[in-house]
Scaffold this motif. Structure first.
Motif, PDB file in Angstrom:
ATOM      1  N   PHE A 103       0.832  -1.203   0.000  1.00  0.00           N
ATOM      2  CA  PHE A 103       0.000   0.000   0.000  1.00  0.00           C
ATOM      3  C   PHE A 103       0.868   1.256   0.000  1.00  0.00           C
ATOM      4  O   PHE A 103       0.513   2.261  -0.607  1.00  0.00           O
ATOM      5  CB  PHE A 103      -0.978  -0.032   1.171  1.00  0.00           C
ATOM      6  N   ALA A 104       2.007   1.216   0.665  1.00  0.00           N
ATOM      7  CA  ALA A 104       2.934   2.356   0.636  1.00  0.00           C
ATOM      8  C   ALA A 104       3.475   2.562  -0.775  1.00  0.00           C
ATOM      9  O   ALA A 104       3.604   3.701  -1.238  1.00  0.00           O
ATOM     10  CB  ALA A 104       4.084   2.138   1.614  1.00  0.00           C
ATOM     11  N   GLU A 105       3.757   1.489  -1.483  1.00  0.00           N
ATOM     12  CA  GLU A 105       4.256   1.601  -2.856  1.00  0.00           C
ATOM     13  C   GLU A 105       3.165   2.130  -3.788  1.00  0.00           C
ATOM     14  O   GLU A 105       3.433   2.949  -4.671  1.00  0.00           O
ATOM     15  CB  GLU A 105       4.779   0.251  -3.349  1.00  0.00           C
ATOM     16  N   MET A 106       1.924   1.698  -3.592  1.00  0.00           N
ATOM     17  CA  MET A 106       0.820   2.263  -4.390  1.00  0.00           C
ATOM     18  C   MET A 106       0.736   3.765  -4.165  1.00  0.00           C
ATOM     19  O   MET A 106       0.584   4.534  -5.114  1.00  0.00           O
ATOM     20  CB  MET A 106      -0.519   1.624  -4.009  1.00  0.00           C
ATOM     21  N   GLN A 107       0.853   4.169  -2.913  1.00  0.00           N
ATOM     22  CA  GLN A 107       0.775   5.602  -2.598  1.00  0.00           C
ATOM     23  C   GLN A 107       1.938   6.359  -3.224  1.00  0.00           C
ATOM     24  O   GLN A 107       1.773   7.449  -3.741  1.00  0.00           O
ATOM     25  CB  GLN A 107       0.745   5.791  -1.078  1.00  0.00           C
ATOM     26  N   ARG A 108       3.106   5.768  -3.232  1.00  0.00           N
ATOM     27  CA  ARG A 108       4.289   6.425  -3.786  1.00  0.00           C
ATOM     28  C   ARG A 108       4.155   6.656  -5.284  1.00  0.00           C
ATOM     29  O   ARG A 108       4.495   7.723  -5.791  1.00  0.00           O
ATOM     30  CB  ARG A 108       5.543   5.585  -3.494  1.00  0.00           C
ATOM     31  N   VAL A 109       3.656   5.678  -6.029  1.00  0.00           N
ATOM     32  CA  VAL A 109       3.637   5.780  -7.491  1.00  0.00           C
ATOM     33  C   VAL A 109       2.411   6.503  -8.047  1.00  0.00           C
ATOM     34  O   VAL A 109       2.437   6.949  -9.194  1.00  0.00           O
ATOM     35  CB  VAL A 109       3.773   4.390  -8.170  1.00  0.00           C
ATOM     36  N   LEU A 110       1.353   6.625  -7.251  1.00  0.00           N
ATOM     37  CA  LEU A 110       0.172   7.337  -7.732  1.00  0.00           C
ATOM     38  C   LEU A 110       0.427   8.837  -7.794  1.00  0.00           C
ATOM     39  O   LEU A 110       1.098   9.406  -6.926  1.00  0.00           O
ATOM     40  CB  LEU A 110      -1.019   7.099  -6.809  1.00  0.00           C
ATOM     41  N   LYS A 111      -0.159   9.478  -8.801  1.00  0.00           N
ATOM     42  CA  LYS A 111      -0.117  10.938  -8.872  1.00  0.00           C
ATOM     43  C   LYS A 111      -1.042  11.496  -7.800  1.00  0.00           C
ATOM     44  O   LYS A 111      -2.011  10.849  -7.404  1.00  0.00           O
ATOM     45  CB  LYS A 111      -0.617  11.405 -10.242  1.00  0.00           C
ATOM     46  N   PRO A 112      -0.765  12.715  -7.330  1.00  0.00           N
ATOM     47  CA  PRO A 112      -1.707  13.345  -6.397  1.00  0.00           C
ATOM     48  C   PRO A 112      -3.108  13.382  -7.018  1.00  0.00           C
ATOM     49  O   PRO A 112      -3.264  13.689  -8.197  1.00  0.00           O
ATOM     50  CB  PRO A 112      -1.140  14.755  -6.216  1.00  0.00           C
ATOM     51  N   GLY A 113      -4.096  13.012  -6.231  1.00  0.00           N
ATOM     52  CA  GLY A 113      -5.469  12.933  -6.716  1.00  0.00           C
ATOM     53  C   GLY A 113      -5.808  11.581  -7.328  1.00  0.00           C
ATOM     54  O   GLY A 113      -6.958  11.314  -7.658  1.00  0.00           O
ATOM     55  N   GLY A 114      -4.805  10.697  -7.459  1.00  0.00           N
ATOM     56  CA  GLY A 114      -5.035   9.367  -8.016  1.00  0.00           C
ATOM     57  C   GLY A 114      -5.764   8.464  -7.039  1.00  0.00           C
ATOM     58  O   GLY A 114      -5.652   8.606  -5.833  1.00  0.00           O
ATOM     59  N   MET A 115      -6.516   7.529  -7.589  1.00  0.00           N
ATOM     60  CA  MET A 115      -7.316   6.625  -6.761  1.00  0.00           C
ATOM     61  C   MET A 115      -6.727   5.217  -6.770  1.00  0.00           C
ATOM     62  O   MET A 115      -6.330   4.711  -7.818  1.00  0.00           O
ATOM     63  CB  MET A 115      -8.752   6.556  -7.272  1.00  0.00           C
TER      64      MET A 115
END
Length: 99
Positions: free
Chosen positions: A17-29
């Motif tokens: 989940f930390a890696e998902m948060q890292r690679v998503l753009k701000p505002g990404g779901m």
């Protein structure tokens, strides 16, 4: 980011989940989709202990988001999107903040 039908096998969900948060753009779901179907012998204990507890599993996925990076997720939402006939399906979503 979408994680479909595999969250029940994660042995290191915080890291994923930390890696998902890292690679998503701000505002990404991020969208996590799961049902009660799984290979019990491969599922983590939480899932294997109560394989039909969709609501409980949705709460567990929410905790994976909540225990992620500081200011990591907002707009956390759970939905039971099960068809009238067929396997139960749950979706948990969260958005990476824009600030």
């Amino acid at each position: 980011a979408t994680l479909a039908l595999s969250v029940q096998y994660l042995t290191k969900p915080r890291e994923v989940f930390a890696e998902m948060q890292r690679v998503l753009k701000p505002g990404g779901m991020a969208m996590i989709v799961f049902s009660h179907r799984s290979f019990i012998e491969k599922a983590v204990r939480l899932w294997a202990a109560e394989p039909d507890d969709g609501e409980g599993h949705a709460h567990a996925v929410c905790r994976y988001f909540q225990h992620g990076p500081e200011k990591g997720w907002e707009k956390l939402n759970t939905m039971d999107v099960s068809p009238r006939h067929g396997d139960p399906v749950w979706v948990v979503t969260a958005v990476k903040p824009t600030h």
